[in-house]
Design an enzyme around this catalytic site. Structure first.
Site, PDB file in Angstrom:
ATOM      1  CE1 TYR A  57      -2.774   7.045   7.546  1.00  0.00           C
ATOM      2  CE2 TYR A  57      -4.142   5.395   8.430  1.00  0.00           C
ATOM      3  CZ  TYR A  57      -2.887   5.915   8.137  1.00  0.00           C
ATOM      4  OH  TYR A  57      -1.718   5.273   8.663  1.00  0.00           O
ATOM      5  CE  LYS A  96       6.596  13.171  17.490  1.00  0.00           C
ATOM      6  NZ  LYS A  96       7.821  12.908  18.145  1.00  0.00           N
ATOM      7  CG  ASP A 116       8.993  10.018  19.608  1.00  0.00           C
ATOM      8  OD1 ASP A 116       8.110  10.373  20.441  1.00  0.00           O
ATOM      9  OD2 ASP A 116       9.973  10.801  19.621  1.00  0.00           O
ATOM     10  CG  ASP A 132      -2.125   1.895  10.092  1.00  0.00           C
ATOM     11  OD1 ASP A 132      -1.870   0.838  10.284  1.00  0.00           O
ATOM     12  OD2 ASP A 132      -2.057   2.537   9.006  1.00  0.00           O
ATOM     13  CG  ASP A 141       0.397  -3.769  11.645  1.00  0.00           C
ATOM     14  OD1 ASP A 141      -0.741  -3.994  12.238  1.00  0.00           O
ATOM     15  OD2 ASP A 141       0.461  -3.294  10.421  1.00  0.00           O
TER      16      ASP A 141
END
Ligand code: NAD
Length: 370
Positions: free
Chosen positions: A143, A194, A227, A251, A255
């Site tokens: 970001y 990852k 994942d 992020d 959630d």
């Protein structure tokens, strides 16, 4: 107690002020009944600050945030500010606070209370007694990474670029927060990246591993690809205690974890900065939910997410874990007794207003001293 703890209260927009009023009542109770002392100042953030001060976060409010022991924020935004200039939109006030206070560690607990087990979309046996903490890196990663932007390649073709970038120290400081939290919980940390396809993930794994060996060998550390973590969170979420991950994965995973609980009006968060030489650290506490314009001003909002953000403040900024627990237990007793705000209402129970929920929690707090 010694010197008063200084708190900057930024109620913001929508349901922010009404939820915050109930927290203020609990603070007053702590002062009157528990001998604590808070020096509370109030400021404006978000849409209301745009209207009154021409900016979503004034320099004066920012300075007040920097000098406070902790900041408690309500919520920002609403349809009336949807069309303001992008640079001064309500959320810009929040982002400026996070950036200027250097809040690099975002703590998002996801807990399932027995009383609210049916609010989850998952089966009760999967989420019963769930209690996980996601620590998300908040000021680095894709970001913020450079280069970024959209370039015109001609012939109607464009290229969008963002850069995922982490340094050793950025990884180690957030991992340190997560290891320390794990020690105060079930002593288990799962680090998520990852590393199979990303260099930044390989570095992440290497730095977390070396910090573990150097300073936290007593904590049970595991690693997981992001994942897989997304799948495990819905398959068997109780396998986790603390999860630490980067800004982008955090992020999403935070959630996802929040939704395991099914009740947005119950979810708090904390964002912490670097420890100062005197042992204190910049910190901001805020509910996960937004300003809920659809119910704002109607005394319908659930104040518990904001109240639990305050109990995180008691725990992480003021080392008052016992008082935090007293308040959380009072709220749980209210829920167990069947009193609910509309968002968590179920058949056969008693619906209460925002103020009614505050009354009920204060009643349970009084009872806790009887
Ligand atoms: P929201 O979280 O405000 O509301 C989503 C739904 O949940 C609404 O139906 C709302 O009534 C309900 N809800 C949320 N909190 C509740 C509570 N405490 N009690 C009862 N019901 C509750 O999200 P949204 O509708 O997508 O966004 C509304 C505004 O809030 C937008 O302007 C958005 O940009 C802003 N927002 C701000 C923050 C923040 O301040 N950190 C976070 C998310 C959204």
């Amino acid at each position: 107690m010694g010197q008063a703890k200084t708190i900057l209260m930024l109620a913001g927009d929508g349901i922010g002020p009404e939820a915050m009023r109930q927290v203020r009542r609990v603070m007053d109770w702590l002062e009157q009944r528990r001998g604590l002392s808070f020096a509370v100042t109030e400021g404006l953030v978000g849409g209301i600050a745009i209207d009154r001060e021409g900016t979503p976060l004034s320099d004066a409010t920012l300075e007040a945030a920097k000098s406070a022991d902790a900041v408690l924020l309500g919520a920002v935004g609403g349809p009336q500010w949807d069309n303001v200039d992008f640079a001064i939109r309500p959320e810009a006030g929040l982002l400026r606070l996070r950036k200027e206070l250097g809040l690099f560690a975002n703590l998002r607990p996801a807990m399932v209370l027995d009383a609210l087990i049916d609010a989850s979309t998952l089966k009760p046996e999967i989420v019963r007694s769930l209690n996980i903490m996601i620590v998300r890196e908040l000021t680095g990663g894709v970001y913020f990474g450079e280069p970024r932007g959209i370039t015109d390649l001609g012939d109607g073709e464009k290229r969008g670029v963002n850069t995922q970038v982490y340094t050793s120290s950025e990884i180690r400081r957030v991992a340190r927060v997560a290891f320390e939290l794990a020690r105060k919980r079930q002593n288990r940390l799962c680090s998520v990246e990852k590393a199979n396809v990303m260099e930044s993930g390989r570095l992440w794994r290497a730095e977390v591993t070396s910090l573990h060996q150097a300073d936290f060998a007593d904590v049970a550390l595991s690693h997981m690809y992001a994942d897989n973590c997304a799948m495990q969170l819905v398959r068997n979420p109780r396998q986790f205690d603390v999860i630490v991950t980067d800004n982008l994965f955090g992020d999403m995973l935070s959630d996802e974890a929040a939704m395991l609980t099914g009740s947005l009006g119950m979810l708090p968060s904390a964002s912490l900065g670097a420890t100062r030489p005197d042992g204190s650290r910049p910190a901001m506490y805020e509910p996960v939910h937004g300003s809920a314009p659809d119910i704002a001003g109607q005394d319908k909002a659930n104040p518990i997410a904001t109240l639990f953000s305050f109990t995180m403040m008691l725990r992480y900024s003021f080392d008052l874990g016992d008082e935090a627990e007293r308040i959380e237990k009072a709220a749980v007793r209210v829920l167990d007794g069947g009193r609910r705000t509309a968002d968590i209402m179920a058949p056969g129970l008693t619906e209460v207003s925002t103020t009614g929920m505050g009354d009920a929690i204060l009643g349970e707090l009084d009872a806790s001293l009887a």
